[in-house]
Design an enzyme around this catalytic site. Structure first.
Site: not given
Ligand code: HXC
Length: 259
Positions: A66, A110, A113, A133
């Site tokens: 998400a 998400g 999911e 998460e």
């Molecule tokens: C918003 C995101 C994002 C996310 C990545 N980006 N994941 N933006 N929401 N979930 C953005 C980053 O901010 C970054 O933007 C760009 O995408 C590229 O990501 P990087 O981190 O620079 O890439 P990388 O170093 O290759 O790392 C990839 C990654 C990391 C390991 C996937 O991005 C990451 O850990 N993302 C978060 C994953 C996460 O926590 N997902 C769960 C979210 S909570 P900029 O602008 O800096 O270039 C969730 C709850 C669900 O899903 C609830 C119900 C739906």
């Protein structure tokens, strides 16, 4: 229909393909993207010509979760009052045609999911699955704590949900989360071939099969077996059953008419 955060196309006039399209954000699932995904799913479900739907992302990400930026400032009041996540995310559960997730790259939070809400997952060898998460101070909110244990068992689900670590495609296949792993450059060929195959079968048998397998995750075994038997019986009222069996007996290909 013109979408901003997804693209749609058809394959062989029988398969609906939805591509998540926020590549710069690793396909983070913003509320607006989920609205569009729901609209596209409903449109393909309603389209008589379409027999199966494929959801995919890009090489780097199916979806990295998400949209954290969108969620960061939400309060309890915001998410509880608006029942954040349920409405648009639940659309997929009501789709009657099979939905395949073709996953390459990250399928996290998400994104994992969403993939698990699909009927099955075909993964590229670079796919990575996880529920990170916990690292954000939250827990999965779109069914992850329920669907993951059903797919991979309690031990691995607890491991993934509590540590937030990622699982690669090989581990995901061994654990039962994904149905097949293929080389990255073969992912769409494989998913589309499966979707075209499914689209060629009798529509009612396909929908009944999907409903029955889903029943396996609700209620008792006895109820599920009875539900299956009744739908099995019902299919003998269809022309497609006569066609399928006559074709076998007469050693010719079946031509299903969804009747
Ligand atoms: C918003 C995101 C994002 C996310 C990545 N980006 N994941 N933006 N929401 N979930 C953005 C980053 O901010 C970054 O933007 C760009 O995408 C590229 O990501 P990087 O981190 O620079 O890439 P990388 O170093 O290759 O790392 C990839 C990654 C990391 C390991 C996937 O991005 C990451 O850990 N993302 C978060 C994953 C996460 O926590 N997902 C769960 C979210 S909570 P900029 O602008 O800096 O270039 C969730 C709850 C669900 O899903 C609830 C119900 C739906």
């Amino acid at each position: 229909m013109a979408y901003e955060f997804i693209t749609t196309r058809t394959e062989g006039e029988k398969v609906g393909v939805i591509t998540l399209n926020r590549p710069k954000q690793l396909n983070a699932l913003s509320p607006a993207l989920m609205v569009e995904l729901g609209q596209a799913l409903k449109a393909f479900d309603a389209d008589e010509a379409i027999g199966c739907i494929v959801i995919t992302g890009n090489e780097k990400a199916f979806a990295a979760g998400a949209d954290i930026g969108a969620m960061a400032t939400y309060t309890f009041a915001d998410v509880y009052r608006d029942d954040y996540i349920t409405r648009d995310w639940e659309t997929i559960g009501g789709i009657r045609k099979p939905v395949i997730a073709a996953v390459s790259g990250f399928a996290l939070g998400g994104g994992c999911e969403l993939a698990m809400m699909c009927d099955f997952i075909i993964a590229a060898d670079n796919a990575k699955f996880g529920q990170p998460e916990i690292k954000l101070g939250i827990i999965p909110g779109a069914g992850g704590t329920q669907r993951l244990p059903r797919a991979v068992g309690k031990a691995k689900a607890m491991d993934l949900v509590l540590t937030g670590r990622m699982m690669d495609a090989k581990e995901a296949e061994a654990a039962g989360l994904v149905s097949r792993v293929v080389p990255l450059d073969k992912l769409m060929d494989e998913a589309l071939a499966a979707a075209l195959m499914i689209s060629g079968y009798g529509r009612m048998a396909v929908m009944a099969a999907k409903e029955c397998v889903n029943k396996a995750f609700e209620g008792t075994l006895a109820d599920g077996v009875m539900f299956e038997r009744r739908l099995f019986h019902a299919l003998f009222a269809t022309a497609d059953q006569k066609e399928g069996m006559d074709a076998f007996v007469n050693k010719r290909p079946a031509a299903f008419k969804n009747q």
